[in-house]
Design a protein around this motif. Structure first.
Motif, PDB file in Angstrom:
ATOM      1  N   UNK A 132       0.853  -1.186   0.000  1.00  0.00           N
ATOM      2  CA  UNK A 132       0.000   0.000   0.000  1.00  0.00           C
ATOM      3  C   UNK A 132       0.891   1.238   0.000  1.00  0.00           C
ATOM      4  N   UNK A 133       0.288   2.384  -0.231  1.00  0.00           N
ATOM      5  CA  UNK A 133       0.969   3.678  -0.125  1.00  0.00           C
ATOM      6  C   UNK A 133       0.068   4.625   0.659  1.00  0.00           C
ATOM      7  N   UNK A 134       0.691   5.538   1.402  1.00  0.00           N
ATOM      8  CA  UNK A 134      -0.086   6.448   2.230  1.00  0.00           C
ATOM      9  C   UNK A 134       0.645   7.740   2.507  1.00  0.00           C
ATOM     10  N   UNK A 135       0.156   8.465   3.507  1.00  0.00           N
ATOM     11  CA  UNK A 135       0.734   9.736   3.914  1.00  0.00           C
ATOM     12  C   UNK A 135       0.810  10.717   2.741  1.00  0.00           C
ATOM     13  N   UNK A 136      -0.243  10.732   1.902  1.00  0.00           N
ATOM     14  CA  UNK A 136      -0.307  11.660   0.790  1.00  0.00           C
ATOM     15  C   UNK A 136       0.251  11.159  -0.524  1.00  0.00           C
ATOM     16  N   UNK A 137       0.691   9.897  -0.575  1.00  0.00           N
ATOM     17  CA  UNK A 137       1.354   9.394  -1.776  1.00  0.00           C
ATOM     18  C   UNK A 137       0.590   8.233  -2.391  1.00  0.00           C
ATOM     19  N   UNK A 138       0.401   8.323  -3.724  1.00  0.00           N
ATOM     20  CA  UNK A 138      -0.054   7.168  -4.491  1.00  0.00           C
ATOM     21  C   UNK A 138       1.169   6.360  -4.916  1.00  0.00           C
ATOM     22  N   UNK A 139       0.931   5.153  -5.396  1.00  0.00           N
ATOM     23  CA  UNK A 139       2.060   4.313  -5.785  1.00  0.00           C
ATOM     24  C   UNK A 139       1.782   3.487  -7.018  1.00  0.00           C
ATOM     25  N   UNK A 140       2.835   3.220  -7.778  1.00  0.00           N
ATOM     26  CA  UNK A 140       2.784   2.310  -8.923  1.00  0.00           C
ATOM     27  C   UNK A 140       3.825   1.224  -8.689  1.00  0.00           C
ATOM     28  N   UNK A 141       3.407  -0.019  -8.811  1.00  0.00           N
ATOM     29  CA  UNK A 141       4.262  -1.161  -8.509  1.00  0.00           C
ATOM     30  C   UNK A 141       4.353  -2.083  -9.718  1.00  0.00           C
ATOM     31  N   UNK A 142       5.507  -2.672  -9.911  1.00  0.00           N
ATOM     32  CA  UNK A 142       5.694  -3.695 -10.942  1.00  0.00           C
ATOM     33  C   UNK A 142       6.356  -4.899 -10.286  1.00  0.00           C
ATOM     34  N   UNK A 143       5.695  -6.045 -10.386  1.00  0.00           N
ATOM     35  CA  UNK A 143       6.238  -7.282  -9.843  1.00  0.00           C
ATOM     36  C   UNK A 143       6.601  -8.207 -10.989  1.00  0.00           C
ATOM     37  N   UNK A 144       7.833  -8.684 -10.973  1.00  0.00           N
ATOM     38  CA  UNK A 144       8.283  -9.613 -11.994  1.00  0.00           C
ATOM     39  C   UNK A 144       7.826 -11.022 -11.651  1.00  0.00           C
ATOM     40  N   UNK A 145       7.330 -11.724 -12.651  1.00  0.00           N
ATOM     41  CA  UNK A 145       6.883 -13.102 -12.478  1.00  0.00           C
ATOM     42  C   UNK A 145       7.789 -14.023 -13.268  1.00  0.00           C
ATOM     43  N   UNK A 146       7.990 -15.206 -12.723  1.00  0.00           N
ATOM     44  CA  UNK A 146       8.761 -16.194 -13.463  1.00  0.00           C
ATOM     45  C   UNK A 146       7.937 -16.673 -14.660  1.00  0.00           C
ATOM     46  N   UNK A 147       8.577 -16.704 -15.846  1.00  0.00           N
ATOM     47  CA  UNK A 147       7.877 -17.168 -17.032  1.00  0.00           C
ATOM     48  C   UNK A 147       7.600 -18.659 -16.915  1.00  0.00           C
ATOM     49  N   UNK A 148       6.358 -19.032 -17.227  1.00  0.00           N
ATOM     50  CA  UNK A 148       5.934 -20.417 -17.068  1.00  0.00           C
ATOM     51  C   UNK A 148       5.789 -21.071 -18.438  1.00  0.00           C
ATOM     52  N   UNK A 149       6.409 -22.191 -18.608  1.00  0.00           N
ATOM     53  CA  UNK A 149       6.255 -22.955 -19.843  1.00  0.00           C
ATOM     54  C   UNK A 149       5.956 -24.398 -19.498  1.00  0.00           C
ATOM     55  N   UNK A 150       5.420 -25.103 -20.440  1.00  0.00           N
ATOM     56  CA  UNK A 150       5.121 -26.513 -20.231  1.00  0.00           C
ATOM     57  C   UNK A 150       6.420 -27.305 -20.293  1.00  0.00           C
ATOM     58  N   UNK A 151       6.705 -28.075 -19.233  1.00  0.00           N
ATOM     59  CA  UNK A 151       7.945 -28.838 -19.191  1.00  0.00           C
ATOM     60  C   UNK A 151       7.775 -30.236 -19.764  1.00  0.00           C
ATOM     61  N   UNK A 152       6.538 -30.591 -20.117  1.00  0.00           N
ATOM     62  CA  UNK A 152       6.314 -31.921 -20.661  1.00  0.00           C
ATOM     63  C   UNK A 152       6.582 -31.912 -22.168  1.00  0.00           C
ATOM     64  N   UNK A 153       6.582 -33.088 -22.747  1.00  0.00           N
ATOM     65  CA  UNK A 153       6.760 -33.199 -24.185  1.00  0.00           C
ATOM     66  C   UNK A 153       5.407 -32.996 -24.855  1.00  0.00           C
ATOM     67  N   UNK A 154       5.157 -31.747 -25.248  1.00  0.00           N
ATOM     68  CA  UNK A 154       3.850 -31.422 -25.837  1.00  0.00           C
ATOM     69  C   UNK A 154       3.813 -31.873 -27.297  1.00  0.00           C
ATOM     70  N   UNK A 155       2.706 -32.487 -27.686  1.00  0.00           N
ATOM     71  CA  UNK A 155       2.546 -32.956 -29.058  1.00  0.00           C
ATOM     72  C   UNK A 155       1.331 -32.296 -29.672  1.00  0.00           C
TER      73      UNK A 155
END
Length: 294
Positions: free
Chosen positions: A165-188
């Motif tokens: 959260x942000x307060x005391x008169x301030x707004x905030x913009x956040x960016x969270x990095x996510x781990x890229x997800x791929x299929x680990x199986x042998x996709x056909x």
């Protein structure tokens, strides 16, 4: 509803064909004013990260970027839904963006555990930071070049939920990095490229796979443990449970027996006039004449 359907389709595509998901999520937090976990429920003022799919790396670390003029808060709560009074509150840019502090709240008491003078927030520029913690109670906050906070709680709290959260008169913009997800199986698949299809076309192409997945996920309600428990009593072989049951049976039988014993004496007293009446009737009847008649 359409948004939820699209999200569901995205997960279906990932499960079947291994397409990568989003690598980052941006969140805006409004100014909550002069509120923090010392005076308000964290459940009411913090933005919960888990519904966004934001989870800590290996369960103990966040990397994020934040843009705010001052007072950007990171919450580490002992409750998954943030509805707890047992937590850590990290305040970045406190006291007019001059200090970083960690507060520890246990029950109704909040204590300032550590702090350091540092200017890391900017109104028009993102600052990249990390927050790490461990089961031993060590919490660190810093960036790629410097660790601002390195503190160990001698009585560590179990961390299950996360918020910002942000307060005391301030707004905030956040960016969270996510781990890229791929299929680990042998996709056909016989489809060479899925990027050239519209959403409606993908629905038609993936219809057989979606049907298989839905059938696989169907649950027989009659076989659910909740249904079985509703209709049966769970066995309990503990000696204490058997003792409690035996005492209950004895008390129940004793109560019924007491009522019967009390009523028997009254029944005997009330039956005497009936017996006397029967004797009187029998004495008036000539039994011998009745036998000769028949």
């Amino acid at each position: 509803m359409e948004c939820l359907r699209s999200l569901y389709m995205s997960y279906i595509i990932v499960a079947v064909y291994g397409i990568k998901l989003l690598s980052a999520i941006a969140i805006h937090t409004d100014n909550v004013g002069r509120k923090d976990s010392r005076n308000y429920s964290s459940y009411d003022i913090y933005t919960h990260l888990t519904p966004y799919g934001i989870l800590p790396v290996d369960g103990v670390s966040f990397e994020f970027q934040v843009k705010a003029c001052n007072d950007a808060f990171v919450l580490l709560s002992s409750a998954n839904d943030l509805n707890s009074t047992v937590l850590y509150e990290i305040v970045i840019g406190s006291r007019a963006n001059t200090v970083i502090v960690i507060r520890r709240k246990y029950g109704g008491k909040t204590a300032l555990m550590t702090g350091v003078k540092a200017i890391v927030l900017f109104c028009d520029e993102y600052t990249k930071l990390f927050v790490n913690w461990s089961n031993s109670g060590r919490i660190t906050l810093g960036n790629d070049s410097h660790t601002f906070i390195d503190w160990t709680d001698p009585n560590p709290l179990q961390i299950e939920g996360y918020g910002i959260m942000t307060g005391m008169g301030s707004n905030g913009s956040w960016i969270f990095n996510l781990e890229e997800t791929t299929c680990e199986c042998e996709c056909t698949t016989n489809i060479p490229n899925l990027s050239n299809y519209t959403h409606a076309e993908l629905l038609d192409i993936l219809a057989p796979e979606i049907t298989k997945i839905r059938q696989h996920l169907l649950v027989d309600n009659t076989q659910l443990s909740s249904t079985i428990r509703r209709l049966t009593s769970a066995p309990d072989d503990r000696t204490s449970s058997k003792g409690v049951g035996l005492i209950a049976v004895i008390l129940f039988v004793s109560m019924i027996g007491t009522v019967i014993v009390i009523d028997i004496s009254r029944l005997v007293k009330q039956s005497k006039p009936i017996w006397q009446l029967c004797r009187h009737i029998c004495s008036k009847v000539n039994i011998g004449s009745i036998k000769n008649k028949y």
